[in-house]
Design an enzyme around this catalytic site. Structure first.
Site, mmCIF file in Angstrom:
data_model
loop_
_atom_site.group_PDB
_atom_site.id
_atom_site.type_symbol
_atom_site.label_atom_id
_atom_site.label_comp_id
_atom_site.label_asym_id
_atom_site.label_seq_id
_atom_site.Cartn_x
_atom_site.Cartn_y
_atom_site.Cartn_z
ATOM 1 N N ASN A 7 0.848 -1.185 0.000
ATOM 2 C CA ASN A 7 0.000 0.000 0.000
ATOM 3 C C ASN A 7 0.889 1.242 0.000
ATOM 4 O O ASN A 7 1.559 1.542 0.982
ATOM 5 C CB ASN A 7 -0.906 -0.034 1.244
ATOM 6 C CG ASN A 7 -1.950 1.069 1.235
ATOM 7 O OD1 ASN A 7 -1.973 1.900 0.333
ATOM 8 N ND2 ASN A 7 -2.805 1.069 2.240
ATOM 9 N N ARG A 88 -2.545 -1.598 -4.162
ATOM 10 C CA ARG A 88 -3.594 -0.582 -4.158
ATOM 11 C C ARG A 88 -3.248 0.481 -5.194
ATOM 12 O O ARG A 88 -2.114 0.958 -5.250
ATOM 13 C CB ARG A 88 -3.698 0.055 -2.781
ATOM 14 C CG ARG A 88 -4.537 1.302 -2.745
ATOM 15 C CD ARG A 88 -4.660 1.834 -1.335
ATOM 16 N NE ARG A 88 -5.171 3.185 -1.363
ATOM 17 C CZ ARG A 88 -4.436 4.265 -1.119
ATOM 18 N NH1 ARG A 88 -3.163 4.137 -0.793
ATOM 19 N NH2 ARG A 88 -4.957 5.465 -1.179
ATOM 20 N N HIS A 177 -11.293 6.481 -1.731
ATOM 21 C CA HIS A 177 -11.388 5.765 -0.459
ATOM 22 C C HIS A 177 -12.300 4.544 -0.564
ATOM 23 O O HIS A 177 -12.904 4.104 0.406
ATOM 24 C CB HIS A 177 -11.899 6.676 0.675
ATOM 25 C CG HIS A 177 -10.984 7.830 0.948
ATOM 26 N ND1 HIS A 177 -11.442 9.106 1.140
ATOM 27 C CD2 HIS A 177 -9.643 7.901 1.050
ATOM 28 C CE1 HIS A 177 -10.420 9.918 1.338
ATOM 29 N NE2 HIS A 177 -9.309 9.211 1.296
ATOM 30 N N HIS A 205 -15.188 8.779 5.995
ATOM 31 C CA HIS A 205 -13.782 8.366 6.051
ATOM 32 C C HIS A 205 -12.975 9.621 6.341
ATOM 33 O O HIS A 205 -12.757 10.451 5.450
ATOM 34 C CB HIS A 205 -13.362 7.732 4.716
ATOM 35 C CG HIS A 205 -11.903 7.426 4.645
ATOM 36 N ND1 HIS A 205 -11.399 6.154 4.788
ATOM 37 C CD2 HIS A 205 -10.829 8.229 4.456
ATOM 38 C CE1 HIS A 205 -10.076 6.186 4.701
ATOM 39 N NE2 HIS A 205 -9.709 7.441 4.490
ATOM 40 N N LEU A 206 -12.583 9.793 7.604
ATOM 41 C CA LEU A 206 -11.881 11.016 7.997
ATOM 42 C C LEU A 206 -10.421 10.671 8.269
ATOM 43 O O LEU A 206 -10.081 10.141 9.323
ATOM 44 C CB LEU A 206 -12.542 11.633 9.236
ATOM 45 C CG LEU A 206 -14.059 11.847 9.141
ATOM 46 C CD1 LEU A 206 -14.610 12.419 10.441
ATOM 47 C CD2 LEU A 206 -14.408 12.763 7.971
ATOM 48 N N GLY A 207 -9.567 10.971 7.302
ATOM 49 C CA GLY A 207 -8.164 10.617 7.414
ATOM 50 C C GLY A 207 -7.318 11.804 7.804
ATOM 51 O O GLY A 207 -7.783 12.941 7.828
ATOM 52 N N GLY A 209 -4.879 12.793 6.057
ATOM 53 C CA GLY A 209 -4.609 13.511 4.811
ATOM 54 C C GLY A 209 -5.907 13.858 4.124
ATOM 55 O O GLY A 209 -6.399 14.969 4.209
ATOM 56 N N ARG A 239 -6.281 20.301 1.694
ATOM 57 C CA ARG A 239 -7.101 20.513 0.492
ATOM 58 C C ARG A 239 -8.365 21.286 0.850
ATOM 59 O O ARG A 239 -8.949 21.073 1.910
ATOM 60 C CB ARG A 239 -7.504 19.161 -0.110
ATOM 61 C CG ARG A 239 -6.405 18.521 -0.909
ATOM 62 C CD ARG A 239 -6.829 17.140 -1.381
ATOM 63 N NE ARG A 239 -5.896 16.149 -0.892
ATOM 64 C CZ ARG A 239 -6.188 14.863 -0.776
ATOM 65 N NH1 ARG A 239 -7.376 14.412 -1.089
ATOM 66 N NH2 ARG A 239 -5.279 14.025 -0.327
ATOM 67 N N ASP A 281 -3.271 19.614 11.057
ATOM 68 C CA ASP A 281 -3.700 18.474 11.850
ATOM 69 C C ASP A 281 -4.826 18.894 12.790
ATOM 70 O O ASP A 281 -4.645 19.765 13.654
ATOM 71 C CB ASP A 281 -2.497 17.959 12.646
ATOM 72 C CG ASP A 281 -2.791 16.618 13.296
ATOM 73 O OD1 ASP A 281 -3.968 16.347 13.610
ATOM 74 O OD2 ASP A 281 -1.833 15.846 13.495
ATOM 75 N N ARG A 283 -5.955 17.549 15.273
ATOM 76 C CA ARG A 283 -5.631 17.344 16.692
ATOM 77 C C ARG A 283 -4.918 18.568 17.275
ATOM 78 O O ARG A 283 -5.207 19.001 18.386
ATOM 79 C CB ARG A 283 -4.777 16.085 16.854
ATOM 80 C CG ARG A 283 -5.575 14.816 16.567
ATOM 81 C CD ARG A 283 -4.681 13.629 16.330
ATOM 82 N NE ARG A 283 -3.923 13.785 15.084
ATOM 83 C CZ ARG A 283 -3.256 12.788 14.493
ATOM 84 N NH1 ARG A 283 -3.239 11.586 15.029
ATOM 85 N NH2 ARG A 283 -2.601 13.003 13.366
ATOM 86 N N GLY A 332 -11.616 9.821 12.206
ATOM 87 C CA GLY A 332 -12.944 9.291 12.508
ATOM 88 C C GLY A 332 -12.942 8.393 13.742
ATOM 89 O O GLY A 332 -13.882 8.398 14.529
ATOM 90 N N GLU A 385 -6.934 -0.905 5.564
ATOM 91 C CA GLU A 385 -6.926 -0.975 4.109
ATOM 92 C C GLU A 385 -6.261 -2.249 3.598
ATOM 93 O O GLU A 385 -6.742 -2.888 2.682
ATOM 94 C CB GLU A 385 -6.189 0.244 3.543
ATOM 95 C CG GLU A 385 -7.112 1.199 2.849
ATOM 96 C CD GLU A 385 -6.447 2.519 2.509
ATOM 97 O OE1 GLU A 385 -5.221 2.663 2.691
ATOM 98 O OE2 GLU A 385 -7.164 3.416 2.048
#
Lengths: 405, 360
Positions: A7, A88, A177, A205-207, A209, A239, A281, A283, A332, A385
């Protein structure tokens, strides 16, 4: 059988070898990650190997993902037999609607997909080529982030632009995703001990990136927030997500941005980083204590949550109500503040979060975080994944009636 | 009598409003409009107030309706750059008539001011904050009309806190969410292109296409044209098509598909705005051609049956406000037939009444 899964991240290469008997007994025997691939800087690049409880770390220069794959294959050679290798691929465009075994025809189509995701796709292809060179007798297959959304109905994927433009560029909503959403679908069905086709699911889907949301009905994706590219939809780390398309024209023609610079700005300097001015980030943004950054930090958090809520509402409407709201991937799963805020005042569509369960959730395994009497369930599903890629390989093999099983 | 001005990119439009009687006229922006207007108004005989419709007031014009005079006309002039093809003539007409008719009351009617109250997380785009400081924001459009529509139905919702979605069914459909009189969200963004597709404009798309088009040699002006004048229903059907043809014209496969996309996007926006409001008390559809939109209103509403919205069989069309929903419906649904000039005139009357009460 033993399935090796690769991956590619933008500067990392994760790998796992699964011992897989059937879809419910899949276990990672060896795993690890190549870090800082192609990154120049003061810290060196290195590869981790995890076998059982032991971890080994090799510091090696890794100029490319191909180099990293070569080192990983070499180190695995004496440790474990490989029966199948899975990869992937981010963007399969119109060329791939599901996972496929790799042969000359697939390779030709993969070549055609390179420009669709110019950063990710070529890197994945280089790893595939390395595996073919080193282990020419081992069968390989490729999975796609976009394939799960190939079920989108035309009303959801069509952009209302002249056919001369859309046809030339194959310009439509693709979505990403997909492997993660496939995982969500399978795990949700398993959790409720029901066929997932019976559930109307909104999955976030909260990544760290990229992030996206999908509406899933009858076991298929019916809409998703990312578009032709991964730029649109939710506010992401760097983004911008949804934006007035004319604004980009305005910024170039009136503000004088060069197109390359503007695309770079919208891709790498916007989102949470752009709004907060200090971090990409979520966080950091939640933890921020600096008074001079407070307004921007609060705004960044509010915008992040606002955009998710907006999509949940839109998707609840097109689904005619949702049975399950799912949070997955790092933000998430590991961020109770985001989940709490997203689910606030959502009783209109049947979502009632159990705030204690939400705060106490440790992110280790799938869990239900909604109140017992909540009409719609809220689930947290840790993303894996590589495991999904492995399952895709098992399915492909089963379909092909593969004798190695 | 009230005299109202508006413009498109080609013509200056004006309307004389005397009680129930409206007299509408227009002339080319390139002609000597001052002469034509003077003639049409009998040299401003009986005109008491003049209203100027401003399409884009940026963050400068903060009120939907405000008095203009020689003292504050500068503020209006600063707005020209926001939308030169519309605002320029607004500033010119206002400047001219304030100068020659200083004793009349001059009123600026700003279409975007309502949306200055959008919450920051809604009005901002997720771009570097330095750009937001330069006026890059969700501007919204048709603020005067959305605010008016939400006020009309206010007395019909017997609740202290009111969550309303206003759907302006027009050639370029636009939707806003309004809570207790204040805007919560708007489908139109920095420009009217964002949001719902129209006869010729694309609505929401992935903007990366713009970079591809540019790299293929298209100039910005051409891209602009493509997205705003050659897209939307016209692109989907392959022939010049407006919203009215899509919702009620002669059917074919492509028009059916265009109608489906339109319906899909309207439903998606309404759903997302319910989320922003945390629930919904009423939807109000307003249009100059409400009758024509009746079938699509029904189709939109059916998608919200899952929230307890129930339509009623017969609508009493003699009423000023059409009531689409059944008595037992959890969400009320209203229809308003509008006339742009009448709404603008009513704003002027309200402003003048307030001013005379405060002794101005």
């Amino acid at each position: 059988m033993n399935i090796l899964v690769f991956n590619c991240g933008s500067s990392s290469l994760t790998y796992k070898v699964f011992k897989a008997a059937d879809v419910r007994t899949v276990e990672a025997a060896v795993s690890g990650k190549a870090h800082r691939v192609g990154v120049t800087g003061t810290e060196p690049s290195f590869i981790e190997y995890k076998i059982g409880e032991s971890t080994q770390k090799d510091i090696i220069p890794l100029k490319t993902h191909k180099d990293a794959a070569a080192f990983i294959l070499k180190s695995l050679k004496d440790r474990i037999d490989i029966d199948l290798i899975g990869h992937r691929f981010v963007h399969g465009g119109n060329y791939f609607v599901s996972s496929e075994f790799i042969n000359d025809e697939t390779l030709r189509k993969l070549q055609l997909c390179l420009p669709l995701a110019p950063i990710h796709n070529p890197v994945s292809l280089s790893v595939i080529n390395e595996c073919r060179q080193t282990l020419p007798d081992v069968k390989q297959y490729v999975t796609f982030d976009s394939a799960f959304h190939s079920s989108l109905p035309a009303v959801a994927y069509t952009y209302a632009l002249p056919a001369s433009v859309t046809e030339k560029l194959n310009y439509r909503k693709y979505g990403f995703h997909g492997l993660s959403y496939l995982n969500v679908l399978l795990e949700t069905g398993h959790f409720f001990k029901t066929s997932p086709e019976k559930l109307k699911i909104i999955a976030c889907h909260l990544g760290t990136g990229g992030s996206s949301i999908a509406a899933i009905k009858d076991g298929h994706s019916i809409d998703t927030s990312m578009g032709y590219s991964p730029l649109t939809g939710l506010v992401m780390s760097t983004r911008c997500g949804d934006i007035d398309p004319m604004l980009t024209v305005y910024l170039m023609s009136v503000f004088g941005y060069r197109p390359d610079d503007l695309l770079d700005l919208l891709t790498k300097k916007s989102g949470l980083l752009g709004i907060s001015g200090f971090s990409s980030d979520i966080r950091d943004i939640i933890k921020n204590t600096s008074p001079e950054d407070k307004d921007q930090a609060d705004l960044a958090f509010d915008m992040y949550v606002y955009r998710i809520r907006k999509y949940i509402g839109g998707y609840a409407a097109i689904l005619g109500g949702a049975d399950v709201l799912v949070f997955t991937d790092d933000i998430g799963v590991y961020n109770w503040q985001v989940r709490e805020k997203v689910c606030e005042n959502m009783d209109w569509c049947g979502i009632a979060l159990d705030s204690v369960a939400n705060r106490d959730y440790n992110g280790k395994q799938i869990a239900m975080l909604s109140k017992e009497n909540s009409p719609a369930s809220v689930l947290c599903i840790p993303a894996d994944e590589e495991r999904v890629i492995c399952l895709e390989g098992l399915n492909l093999s089963a379909k092909a009636g593969d004798k190695t099983r | 009598m009230i005299l109202l001005f508006d413009s498109d990119t080609v013509n200056l439009h004006w309307c004389k409003v005397q009680g129930e009687i409206l007299t509408e006229e227009k002339c080319s922006l390139r002609s000597d409009w001052s002469q034509t207007v003077a003639k049409s108004t009998n040299n401003f005989e009986k005109i008491e107030s003049i209203g100027y419709f401003l399409h884009h007031g940026g963050e400068i014009i903060k009120k939907p309706a405000s008095f203009l005079s020689a003292q504050n006309i500068k503020e209006l002039e600063k707005c020209v750059g926001f939308l030169p093809e519309y605002n320029d003539i607004t500033a010119k007409t206002a400047g001219y008539y304030i100068d020659i008719l200083p004793n009349l009351s001059h009123i600026l009617l700003c279409d975007t001011a309502f949306f200055l109250d959008l919450p920051a997380e809604v009005s901002s785009y997720a771009v570097p904050y330095q750009l937001s400081d330069k006026g890059i924001r969700r501007t919204g459009r048709f603020g005067l009309f959305h605010s008016w529509a939400s006020k009309q139905i206010k007395p019909l919702i017997k609740k202290s806190s009111q969550r309303i979605i206003c759907v302006h069914l027009d050639e370029h459909t636009n939707i806003t969410a309004v809570k207790d009189g204040l805007p919560v969200d708007s489908s139109m963004g920095f420009t009217p292109t964002e949001g719902i597709l129209s006869g010729t404009s694309c609505g929401d798309i992935d903007p990366t296409i713009i970079f591809y088009l540019h790299s293929m040699g298209m100039r910005f002006e051409q891209i602009n044209q493509l997205l705003s004048s050659q897209s939307g229903f016209t692109a989907l059907t392959g022939e010049k098509t407006d919203l009215f043809e899509v919702i009620s014209g002669k059917r074919n496969v492509k028009k059916d598909f265009a109608r489906e996309i339109y319906l899909y996007n309207v439903v998606k926006y309404i759903g997302s705005f319910i989320s922003m409001l945390g629930g919904l008390d009423a939807i109000v559809f307003f249009s100059e051609n409400l009758e024509q939109f009746q079938p699509i209103i029904g189709d939109v509403c059916k998608k919200f049956e899952f929230l307890g919205l129930k339509l009623q069989g017969q609508i009493d069309k003699k009423q000023q406000i059409w009531n689409f929903a059944d008595k037992t419906s959890d969400i009320k649904v209203f229809g308003l037939k509008i006339n742009k000039w009448r709404i603008l005139a009513s704003q002027i009357e309200v402003l003048r009444r307030k001013a005379s009460q405060s002794g101005k």
